[in-house]
Enzyme design. Structure first.
Site, mmCIF file in Angstrom:
data_model
loop_
_atom_site.group_PDB
_atom_site.id
_atom_site.type_symbol
_atom_site.label_atom_id
_atom_site.label_comp_id
_atom_site.label_asym_id
_atom_site.label_seq_id
_atom_site.Cartn_x
_atom_site.Cartn_y
_atom_site.Cartn_z
ATOM 1 N N ASP A 86 -10.522 2.398 2.732
ATOM 2 C CA ASP A 86 -10.764 1.723 4.021
ATOM 3 C C ASP A 86 -11.700 2.540 4.916
ATOM 4 O O ASP A 86 -12.581 1.988 5.583
ATOM 5 C CB ASP A 86 -9.445 1.454 4.759
ATOM 6 C CG ASP A 86 -8.761 0.191 4.266
ATOM 7 O OD1 ASP A 86 -9.434 -0.661 3.652
ATOM 8 O OD2 ASP A 86 -7.546 0.061 4.485
ATOM 9 N N TYR A 132 -12.654 -9.981 10.689
ATOM 10 C CA TYR A 132 -13.877 -10.629 10.158
ATOM 11 C C TYR A 132 -13.753 -12.142 10.060
ATOM 12 O O TYR A 132 -14.660 -12.812 9.572
ATOM 13 C CB TYR A 132 -14.269 -10.034 8.799
ATOM 14 C CG TYR A 132 -13.163 -10.097 7.775
ATOM 15 C CD1 TYR A 132 -12.927 -11.253 7.031
ATOM 16 C CD2 TYR A 132 -12.328 -9.011 7.577
ATOM 17 C CE1 TYR A 132 -11.899 -11.311 6.125
ATOM 18 C CE2 TYR A 132 -11.302 -9.055 6.660
ATOM 19 C CZ TYR A 132 -11.097 -10.213 5.939
ATOM 20 O OH TYR A 132 -10.056 -10.267 5.048
ATOM 21 N N ARG A 165 -0.491 -1.070 21.724
ATOM 22 C CA ARG A 165 0.586 -1.791 22.421
ATOM 23 C C ARG A 165 1.877 -0.979 22.385
ATOM 24 O O ARG A 165 2.593 -0.891 23.371
ATOM 25 C CB ARG A 165 0.791 -3.152 21.725
ATOM 26 C CG ARG A 165 1.913 -3.971 22.277
ATOM 27 C CD ARG A 165 2.033 -5.284 21.555
ATOM 28 N NE ARG A 165 2.317 -5.148 20.126
ATOM 29 C CZ ARG A 165 2.486 -6.153 19.294
ATOM 30 N NH1 ARG A 165 2.358 -7.395 19.735
ATOM 31 N NH2 ARG A 165 2.753 -5.942 18.018
ATOM 32 N N LYS A 199 0.806 -1.229 0.000
ATOM 33 C CA LYS A 199 0.000 0.000 0.000
ATOM 34 C C LYS A 199 0.839 1.280 0.000
ATOM 35 O O LYS A 199 0.494 2.246 -0.673
ATOM 36 C CB LYS A 199 -0.953 0.012 1.206
ATOM 37 C CG LYS A 199 -2.044 -1.055 1.130
ATOM 38 C CD LYS A 199 -2.967 -0.969 2.330
ATOM 39 C CE LYS A 199 -4.018 -2.056 2.314
ATOM 40 N NZ LYS A 199 -5.015 -1.904 3.365
HETATM 41 P P1 NAP Z 1 -1.018 -3.285 10.933
HETATM 42 O O1 NAP Z 1 -0.779 -2.010 10.204
HETATM 43 O O2 NAP Z 1 0.056 -4.321 10.924
HETATM 44 O O3 NAP Z 1 -1.362 -2.914 12.473
HETATM 45 C C1 NAP Z 1 -1.548 -3.948 13.411
HETATM 46 C C2 NAP Z 1 -2.052 -3.365 14.730
HETATM 47 O O4 NAP Z 1 -2.343 -4.472 15.609
HETATM 48 C C3 NAP Z 1 -1.044 -2.470 15.448
HETATM 49 O O5 NAP Z 1 -1.726 -1.502 16.200
HETATM 50 C C4 NAP Z 1 -0.367 -3.492 16.389
HETATM 51 O O6 NAP Z 1 0.220 -2.907 17.524
HETATM 52 C C5 NAP Z 1 -1.563 -4.322 16.807
HETATM 53 N N1 NAP Z 1 -1.215 -5.645 17.305
HETATM 54 C C6 NAP Z 1 -0.749 -6.702 16.584
HETATM 55 N N2 NAP Z 1 -0.535 -7.759 17.385
HETATM 56 C C7 NAP Z 1 -0.841 -7.351 18.659
HETATM 57 C C8 NAP Z 1 -0.817 -7.980 19.929
HETATM 58 N N3 NAP Z 1 -0.421 -9.251 20.082
HETATM 59 N N4 NAP Z 1 -1.213 -7.258 21.008
HETATM 60 C C9 NAP Z 1 -1.635 -5.973 20.879
HETATM 61 N N5 NAP Z 1 -1.673 -5.321 19.694
HETATM 62 C C10 NAP Z 1 -1.287 -6.007 18.604
HETATM 63 O O7 NAP Z 1 -2.332 -4.019 10.397
HETATM 64 P P2 NAP Z 1 -3.662 -3.360 9.755
HETATM 65 O O8 NAP Z 1 -3.516 -3.350 8.289
HETATM 66 O O9 NAP Z 1 -3.969 -2.111 10.468
HETATM 67 O O10 NAP Z 1 -4.739 -4.515 10.083
HETATM 68 C C11 NAP Z 1 -5.101 -4.798 11.423
HETATM 69 C C12 NAP Z 1 -6.235 -5.824 11.447
HETATM 70 O O11 NAP Z 1 -7.371 -5.289 10.798
HETATM 71 C C13 NAP Z 1 -5.929 -7.143 10.725
HETATM 72 O O12 NAP Z 1 -6.509 -8.189 11.475
HETATM 73 C C14 NAP Z 1 -6.630 -6.998 9.381
HETATM 74 O O13 NAP Z 1 -7.022 -8.244 8.839
HETATM 75 C C15 NAP Z 1 -7.850 -6.183 9.806
HETATM 76 N N6 NAP Z 1 -8.382 -5.370 8.707
HETATM 77 C C16 NAP Z 1 -9.695 -5.527 8.383
HETATM 78 C C17 NAP Z 1 -10.238 -4.763 7.373
HETATM 79 C C18 NAP Z 1 -11.677 -4.956 6.987
HETATM 80 O O14 NAP Z 1 -12.046 -4.558 5.863
HETATM 81 N N7 NAP Z 1 -12.511 -5.503 7.838
HETATM 82 C C19 NAP Z 1 -9.456 -3.806 6.694
HETATM 83 C C20 NAP Z 1 -8.112 -3.653 7.066
HETATM 84 C C21 NAP Z 1 -7.595 -4.448 8.094
HETATM 85 P P3 NAP Z 1 1.751 -2.398 17.490
HETATM 86 O O15 NAP Z 1 1.727 -1.031 16.844
HETATM 87 O O16 NAP Z 1 2.139 -2.363 18.914
HETATM 88 O O17 NAP Z 1 2.537 -3.404 16.676
#
Ligand code: NAP
Length: 286
Positions: free
Chosen positions: A109, A226, A160, A73
């Protein structure tokens, strides 16, 4: 004999890996439903090849545009000549298209999040509600802008890694309170909306277990995870009488603007489409 038939319009989703993506299922459902002569396919491209793939659009391949997912992205943002305001602020794109030979980028998004909330929790955007975002990754950034766009005055963020939350707020120029990682209960106290944007609760990840009793009595609990559709967080919210909002609608709604750009018709996020994806999620648990 040379065929005079109009060639099919081709779009894609690019990522690495990409086999888990439900986007082909969604877009091909809409193409069939609307009787459009088009195709949508998943393309796996390693990070070091994304620039040459994008440079080949409309030349080496016949794609008119597509979706971009992890980990491309930000790199794709840099390859676009034009950006929507959302994409410019987020410095990340998930939807691209060619116009007059130049690459344009958007980030849908935030649109997906808002449209899903409008669907599943009408009147969710009362500006006097305290909104809490848990997480500070790419999805959290889009949701933070979406909340600002809907006029929320009090936004709290907890992550976190707190420094990431601080950076997010300062880079996006949005006013929000940041809570230390060990102050989750204080952060959600009195909140009218709690949004999990982390991967906690996703199949294969640890669950997100929180005492929700300190939320406002009419609170909405949204989980953008989801798979599973009902996370432990949402089950707990439902049992406590709060309004749960699952993440599938966000996934479906964020796909709408791209489809309209490439194929010229605005598709509908219907119950039948939702059901199709739910069944697919059940068949392949990832
Ligand atoms: P990302 O940029 O990698 O961010 C991940 C986030 O999760 C960060 O805030 C990270 O904290 C936190 N995290 C990960 N493991 C953790 C743990 N064990 N304990 C506490 N916090 C934790 O990912 P993203 O693209 O934002 O996506 C995040 C989630 O949203 C994924 O599950 C993805 O599948 C989902 N998502 C869904 C949609 C939808 O359309 N429904 C769209 C986009 C994303 P740190 O900063 O401390 O690492």
């Amino acid at each position: 004999m040379i065929s005079t038939a109009t060639p099919a319009t081709k779009a894609f989703v690019v990522g690495w890996p990409i086999s888990h993506s439900r986007s082909p299922l969604v877009h091909n459902y809409w193409l069939k439903k609307l009787g459009i002569n088009g195709s949508y396919q998943a393309v796996a491209i390693e990070p070091e090849r994304i620039e040459s793939f994008l440079n080949g659009l409309g030349k080496d391949n016949e794609f008119v545009g597509g979706n971009v997912t992890i980990p491309h992205k930000e790199a794709t943002y840099l390859c676009c000549s034009h950006h929507t305001d959302q994409a410019r602020r987020l410095k990340a794109v998930n939807t691209i298209w060619l116009q007059d030979g130049e690459l344009h980028g958007d980030n849908s998004d935030g649109h997906g999040f808002v449209a899903n909330m409008d669907d599943q929790a009408p009147n969710w955007d009362k500006a006097d509600r305290i909104a809490v975002i848990f997480g500070a990754g790419g999805a959290a950034r889009a949701i933070l802008l979406a909340l600002e766009g809907r006029g929320f005055k009090t936004i709290r963020i907890i992550n976190r890694t707190p420094v990431r939350a601080t950076r997010m707020v300062s880079e996006l120029g949005v006013s929000a309170e940041i809570f230390p990682a060990d102050k989750l209960q204080a952060a959600i106290s009195g909140a009218g909306i709690f949004i999990n944007t982390t991967s906690l609760g996703m199949t294969g990840q640890p669950p997100l277990e929180i005492d929700l009793s300190v939320l406002a009595p009419d609170a909405i609990v949204s989980d953008i995870v989801y798979s599973p559709l009902e996370t432990r967080l949402l089950a707990s919210a439902r049992k406590s009488g709060f309004t749960p909002v699952d993440g599938l609608g966000m996934l479906l709604h964020q796909a709408v603007p791209g489809f309209e750009r490439w194929f010229g018709q605005r598709p509908i996020v219907s119950k039948a489409l939702r059901e199709l994806v739910v069944q697919d999620l059940g068949a392949k648990k990832c």
